[in-house]
Design an enzyme around this catalytic site. Structure first.
Site, PDB file in Angstrom:
ATOM      1  N   ASN A  63       4.631 -16.615  27.289  1.00  0.00           N
ATOM      2  CA  ASN A  63       3.345 -16.736  26.615  1.00  0.00           C
ATOM      3  C   ASN A  63       3.532 -16.108  25.241  1.00  0.00           C
ATOM      4  N   VAL A  64       3.570 -16.953  24.195  1.00  0.00           N
ATOM      5  CA  VAL A  64       3.876 -16.426  22.866  1.00  0.00           C
ATOM      6  C   VAL A  64       2.820 -15.436  22.363  1.00  0.00           C
ATOM      7  N   ASN A  90       7.036 -23.561  17.467  1.00  0.00           N
ATOM      8  CA  ASN A  90       6.305 -24.835  17.594  1.00  0.00           C
ATOM      9  C   ASN A  90       5.075 -24.752  18.506  1.00  0.00           C
ATOM     10  N   SER A 142       0.368 -27.312   9.630  1.00  0.00           N
ATOM     11  CA  SER A 142      -0.357 -28.569   9.900  1.00  0.00           C
ATOM     12  C   SER A 142      -1.053 -29.023   8.626  1.00  0.00           C
ATOM     13  N   TYR A 155      -8.187 -23.121  13.911  1.00  0.00           N
ATOM     14  CA  TYR A 155      -6.854 -23.723  13.785  1.00  0.00           C
ATOM     15  C   TYR A 155      -6.394 -23.714  12.317  1.00  0.00           C
ATOM     16  N   ALA A 156      -7.342 -24.038  11.411  1.00  0.00           N
ATOM     17  CA  ALA A 156      -7.010 -24.043   9.979  1.00  0.00           C
ATOM     18  C   ALA A 156      -6.626 -22.640   9.517  1.00  0.00           C
ATOM     19  N   ALA A 157      -7.348 -21.640  10.019  1.00  0.00           N
ATOM     20  CA  ALA A 157      -7.030 -20.249   9.631  1.00  0.00           C
ATOM     21  C   ALA A 157      -5.621 -19.895  10.076  1.00  0.00           C
ATOM     22  N   LYS A 159      -3.084 -22.000  10.851  1.00  0.00           N
ATOM     23  CA  LYS A 159      -2.038 -22.822  10.232  1.00  0.00           C
ATOM     24  C   LYS A 159      -1.855 -22.502   8.744  1.00  0.00           C
TER      25      LYS A 159
HETATM   26  N1  CAA Z   1     -12.760 -35.583  10.496  1.00  0.00           N
HETATM   27  C1  CAA Z   1     -13.780 -36.369  10.054  1.00  0.00           C
HETATM   28  N2  CAA Z   1     -14.968 -36.443  10.668  1.00  0.00           N
HETATM   29  C2  CAA Z   1     -15.118 -35.718  11.773  1.00  0.00           C
HETATM   30  C3  CAA Z   1     -14.125 -34.889  12.293  1.00  0.00           C
HETATM   31  C4  CAA Z   1     -12.893 -34.857  11.598  1.00  0.00           C
HETATM   32  N3  CAA Z   1     -11.876 -34.075  12.004  1.00  0.00           N
HETATM   33  N4  CAA Z   1     -14.576 -34.264  13.400  1.00  0.00           N
HETATM   34  C5  CAA Z   1     -15.852 -34.709  13.572  1.00  0.00           C
HETATM   35  N5  CAA Z   1     -16.178 -35.577  12.601  1.00  0.00           N
HETATM   36  C6  CAA Z   1     -17.459 -36.236  12.431  1.00  0.00           C
HETATM   37  C7  CAA Z   1     -17.783 -37.137  13.613  1.00  0.00           C
HETATM   38  O1  CAA Z   1     -17.199 -38.406  13.418  1.00  0.00           O
HETATM   39  C8  CAA Z   1     -19.280 -37.163  13.587  1.00  0.00           C
HETATM   40  O2  CAA Z   1     -19.685 -38.084  12.601  1.00  0.00           O
HETATM   41  P1  CAA Z   1     -21.018 -38.974  12.831  1.00  0.00           P
HETATM   42  O3  CAA Z   1     -22.150 -37.960  12.879  1.00  0.00           O
HETATM   43  O4  CAA Z   1     -21.021 -39.861  11.633  1.00  0.00           O
HETATM   44  O5  CAA Z   1     -20.801 -39.699  14.139  1.00  0.00           O
HETATM   45  C9  CAA Z   1     -19.662 -35.753  13.082  1.00  0.00           C
HETATM   46  O6  CAA Z   1     -18.486 -35.234  12.439  1.00  0.00           O
HETATM   47  C10 CAA Z   1     -20.072 -34.807  14.195  1.00  0.00           C
HETATM   48  O7  CAA Z   1     -19.076 -34.852  15.207  1.00  0.00           O
HETATM   49  P2  CAA Z   1     -19.429 -34.841  16.760  1.00  0.00           P
HETATM   50  O8  CAA Z   1     -20.618 -35.698  17.030  1.00  0.00           O
HETATM   51  O9  CAA Z   1     -18.179 -35.189  17.509  1.00  0.00           O
HETATM   52  O10 CAA Z   1     -19.837 -33.311  16.971  1.00  0.00           O
HETATM   53  P3  CAA Z   1     -19.613 -32.384  18.238  1.00  0.00           P
HETATM   54  O11 CAA Z   1     -20.231 -31.058  17.933  1.00  0.00           O
HETATM   55  O12 CAA Z   1     -20.000 -33.106  19.481  1.00  0.00           O
HETATM   56  O13 CAA Z   1     -18.016 -32.187  18.353  1.00  0.00           O
HETATM   57  C11 CAA Z   1     -15.867 -31.603  17.497  1.00  0.00           C
HETATM   58  C12 CAA Z   1     -17.372 -31.515  17.317  1.00  0.00           C
HETATM   59  C13 CAA Z   1     -15.451 -30.866  18.779  1.00  0.00           C
HETATM   60  C14 CAA Z   1     -15.241 -30.930  16.279  1.00  0.00           C
HETATM   61  C15 CAA Z   1     -15.429 -33.078  17.624  1.00  0.00           C
HETATM   62  O14 CAA Z   1     -16.032 -33.837  16.595  1.00  0.00           O
HETATM   63  C16 CAA Z   1     -13.947 -33.252  17.477  1.00  0.00           C
HETATM   64  O15 CAA Z   1     -13.200 -33.083  18.447  1.00  0.00           O
HETATM   65  N6  CAA Z   1     -13.497 -33.578  16.260  1.00  0.00           N
HETATM   66  C17 CAA Z   1     -12.094 -33.737  15.991  1.00  0.00           C
HETATM   67  C18 CAA Z   1     -11.480 -32.478  15.473  1.00  0.00           C
HETATM   68  C19 CAA Z   1     -10.063 -32.741  15.079  1.00  0.00           C
HETATM   69  O16 CAA Z   1      -9.820 -33.515  14.162  1.00  0.00           O
HETATM   70  N7  CAA Z   1      -9.101 -32.089  15.741  1.00  0.00           N
HETATM   71  C20 CAA Z   1      -7.725 -32.317  15.521  1.00  0.00           C
HETATM   72  C21 CAA Z   1      -6.974 -32.113  16.846  1.00  0.00           C
HETATM   73  S1  CAA Z   1      -5.248 -32.547  16.694  1.00  0.00           S
HETATM   74  C22 CAA Z   1      -4.637 -31.242  15.868  1.00  0.00           C
HETATM   75  O17 CAA Z   1      -5.194 -30.207  15.732  1.00  0.00           O
HETATM   76  C23 CAA Z   1      -3.280 -31.418  15.277  1.00  0.00           C
HETATM   77  C24 CAA Z   1      -3.330 -31.168  13.821  1.00  0.00           C
HETATM   78  O18 CAA Z   1      -2.670 -30.234  13.381  1.00  0.00           O
HETATM   79  C25 CAA Z   1      -4.051 -32.087  12.985  1.00  0.00           C
HETATM   80  P1  NAI Z   2       1.275 -30.300  22.739  1.00  0.00           P
HETATM   81  O1  NAI Z   2      -0.026 -29.834  23.238  1.00  0.00           O
HETATM   82  O2  NAI Z   2       1.796 -31.639  23.125  1.00  0.00           O
HETATM   83  O3  NAI Z   2       2.407 -29.220  23.122  1.00  0.00           O
HETATM   84  C1  NAI Z   2       2.203 -27.846  22.884  1.00  0.00           C
HETATM   85  C2  NAI Z   2       3.072 -27.051  23.839  1.00  0.00           C
HETATM   86  O4  NAI Z   2       2.835 -25.660  23.564  1.00  0.00           O
HETATM   87  C3  NAI Z   2       2.736 -27.286  25.308  1.00  0.00           C
HETATM   88  O5  NAI Z   2       3.917 -27.546  26.045  1.00  0.00           O
HETATM   89  C4  NAI Z   2       2.086 -25.972  25.751  1.00  0.00           C
HETATM   90  O6  NAI Z   2       2.328 -25.659  27.115  1.00  0.00           O
HETATM   91  C5  NAI Z   2       2.764 -25.000  24.817  1.00  0.00           C
HETATM   92  N1  NAI Z   2       1.987 -23.758  24.685  1.00  0.00           N
HETATM   93  C6  NAI Z   2       0.648 -23.644  24.505  1.00  0.00           C
HETATM   94  N2  NAI Z   2       0.289 -22.354  24.492  1.00  0.00           N
HETATM   95  C7  NAI Z   2       1.432 -21.636  24.651  1.00  0.00           C
HETATM   96  C8  NAI Z   2       1.706 -20.245  24.732  1.00  0.00           C
HETATM   97  N3  NAI Z   2       0.731 -19.338  24.640  1.00  0.00           N
HETATM   98  N4  NAI Z   2       2.989 -19.865  24.901  1.00  0.00           N
HETATM   99  C9  NAI Z   2       3.984 -20.784  25.005  1.00  0.00           C
HETATM  100  N5  NAI Z   2       3.781 -22.104  24.952  1.00  0.00           N
HETATM  101  C10 NAI Z   2       2.513 -22.523  24.780  1.00  0.00           C
HETATM  102  O7  NAI Z   2       1.186 -30.171  21.151  1.00  0.00           O
HETATM  103  P2  NAI Z   2       2.053 -30.832  19.988  1.00  0.00           P
HETATM  104  O8  NAI Z   2       1.240 -31.871  19.366  1.00  0.00           O
HETATM  105  O9  NAI Z   2       3.409 -31.124  20.464  1.00  0.00           O
HETATM  106  O10 NAI Z   2       2.089 -29.607  18.958  1.00  0.00           O
HETATM  107  C11 NAI Z   2       3.252 -28.885  18.631  1.00  0.00           C
HETATM  108  C12 NAI Z   2       2.967 -28.101  17.379  1.00  0.00           C
HETATM  109  O11 NAI Z   2       2.691 -28.983  16.306  1.00  0.00           O
HETATM  110  C13 NAI Z   2       1.747 -27.171  17.485  1.00  0.00           C
HETATM  111  O12 NAI Z   2       2.005 -25.976  16.786  1.00  0.00           O
HETATM  112  C14 NAI Z   2       0.669 -27.962  16.790  1.00  0.00           C
HETATM  113  O13 NAI Z   2      -0.340 -27.129  16.305  1.00  0.00           O
HETATM  114  C15 NAI Z   2       1.472 -28.608  15.698  1.00  0.00           C
HETATM  115  N6  NAI Z   2       0.867 -29.787  15.105  1.00  0.00           N
HETATM  116  C16 NAI Z   2       0.556 -30.865  15.892  1.00  0.00           C
HETATM  117  C17 NAI Z   2      -0.013 -31.971  15.317  1.00  0.00           C
HETATM  118  C18 NAI Z   2      -0.423 -33.162  16.115  1.00  0.00           C
HETATM  119  O14 NAI Z   2      -1.177 -33.997  15.576  1.00  0.00           O
HETATM  120  N7  NAI Z   2       0.032 -33.329  17.349  1.00  0.00           N
HETATM  121  C19 NAI Z   2      -0.285 -32.037  13.856  1.00  0.00           C
HETATM  122  C20 NAI Z   2       0.090 -30.827  13.145  1.00  0.00           C
HETATM  123  C21 NAI Z   2       0.649 -29.759  13.761  1.00  0.00           C
END
Ligand code: CAA
Ligand code: NAI
Length: 247
Positions: A63-64, A90, A142, A155-157, A159
């Site tokens: 667990n990192v 990673n 990211s 997450y932004a904070a 990354k």
């Molecule tokens: N970019 C652009 N628009 C977004 C957005 C995003 N990342 N997240 C939400 N929105 C928009 C929705 O489309 C929605 O628009 P409308 O009102 O026009 O439909 C509005 O914001 C409100 O969103 P929700 O109705 O979904 O609000 P909620 O409170 O139910 O959920 C949330 C909020 C949990 C943030 C959900 O919207 C969500 O999961 N968003 C995605 C967040 C995201 O992008 N995560 C990335 C995960 S992968 C990752 O993290 C890897 C990486 O490094 C990029």
């Molecule tokens: P994933 O969810 O497929 O894999 C993440 C792995 O990390 C899993 O195997 C999980 O068990 C492990 N993990 C989680 N918590 C842990 C902990 N406390 N200790 C040890 N291991 C742990 O995710 P993915 O997409 O492969 O992501 C890898 C990296 O890339 C992450 O740092 C993520 O934030 C980053 N990233 C991912 C993007 C995407 O769109 N998938 C975009 C930008 C960055």
């Protein structure tokens, strides 16, 4: 000629997604890969799968976010292999939510794993890398860390913090022969994006000039370059692997 022959590489979060692909890519280049992951079941399964493909790897549960667990993982690698050449920080998680609704414990969990976890792992390998006089560290930032993203305050904070740590360590550790760089992936096809609403994915894809999400191998190849001797003069760099989503 294998690019990482006999190098000992710790890849955190290598039981899934990008880390798993990196484990395969690195082992395919002759490295001895340590799959360091929290998920014991998947980790053991991946170890068996890679071994069956003739690749060299070991699973170590960690667990990192827990310093004791990280120290035990690094100790076990050093007693098994005698060295650590490369660390790929990673492992990562998401706990997305709009600022107005984000639970404080979800803020903290993401900081603990995604930011403090990188600090723990790097500090834990430092004595071994310093003694060797050579090492490569690659951190995973990211697109969210450089440009922000709706719903990802925590997450932004973390990354963005990784970029600050990368540049600081690149300055501190260069004199010890250790290169520190980061990769900043765009949205990439792994389990991490599986729960993102389709409407958000479509918006993201529309912004990528290349018109597609990243694939795990796109990111693993960047890790490989920054870990190889070809990157010996690359230090403190943030390599964006995102199809040009933001320029
Ligand atoms: N970019 C652009 N628009 C977004 C957005 C995003 N990342 N997240 C939400 N929105 C928009 C929705 O489309 C929605 O628009 P409308 O009102 O026009 O439909 C509005 O914001 C409100 O969103 P929700 O109705 O979904 O609000 P909620 O409170 O139910 O959920 C949330 C909020 C949990 C943030 C959900 O919207 C969500 O999961 N968003 C995605 C967040 C995201 O992008 N995560 C990335 C995960 S992968 C990752 O993290 C890897 C990486 O490094 C990029
Ligand atoms: P994933 O969810 O497929 O894999 C993440 C792995 O990390 C899993 O195997 C999980 O068990 C492990 N993990 C989680 N918590 C842990 C902990 N406390 N200790 C040890 N291991 C742990 O995710 P993915 O997409 O492969 O992501 C890898 C990296 O890339 C992450 O740092 C993520 O934030 C980053 N990233 C991912 C993007 C995407 O769109 N998938 C975009 C930008 C960055």
């Amino acid at each position: 000629m294998n690019r990482l022959q006999d190098k000992v590489v710790i890849i955190t979060g290598a039981a899934n997604g990008i880390g798993l692909q990196a484990a395969k890519t690195f082992a395919g280049e002759g490295a001895q890969v340590v799959i360091a992951d929290f998920d014991e079941e998947k980790g053991e399964q991946r170890e068996q799968e890679l071994l069956a493909e003739g690749l060299t790897c070991t699973f170590v549960q960690v667990n990192v976010a827990d310093r004791g667990s990280v120290d035990a993982m690094v100790d076990s690698v050093l007693s098994g292999y005698g060295k650590v050449d490369i660390l790929i920080n990673n492992a990562g998680i998401t706990r997305d939510g709009m600022l107005s609704k984000l639970a404080p414990e979800h803020f903290q969990q993401v900081i603990d794993v995604n930011l403090t976890g990188v600090f723990h792992c790097t500090q834990a390998v430092l004595p071994a890398m310093t003694a060797q006089g050579k090492g490569k560290i690659v951190n995973t930032s990211s697109v969210t860390g450089t440009y922000g993203n709706i719903g990802q305050t925590n997450y932004a904070a973390a990354k963005a913090g990784i970029i600050g740590m990368t540049k600081t360590w690149a300055k501190e550790l260069a004199r010890k022969g250790i290169n520190v760089n980061a990769v900043a992936p765009g949205f990439t096809e792994t389990g991490m994006v599986a729960d993102v609403p389709d409407k958000v994915i479509d918006k993201m894809k529309a912004q990528v000039p290349m018109g597609r999400l990243g694939r795990p191998e796109d990111i693993a190849n960047a890790y490989l370059f920054l870990s190889s001797n070809e990157a010996d003069y690359v230090n403190g760099h943030v390599l964006h692997v995102d199809g040009g989503i933001m320029m």
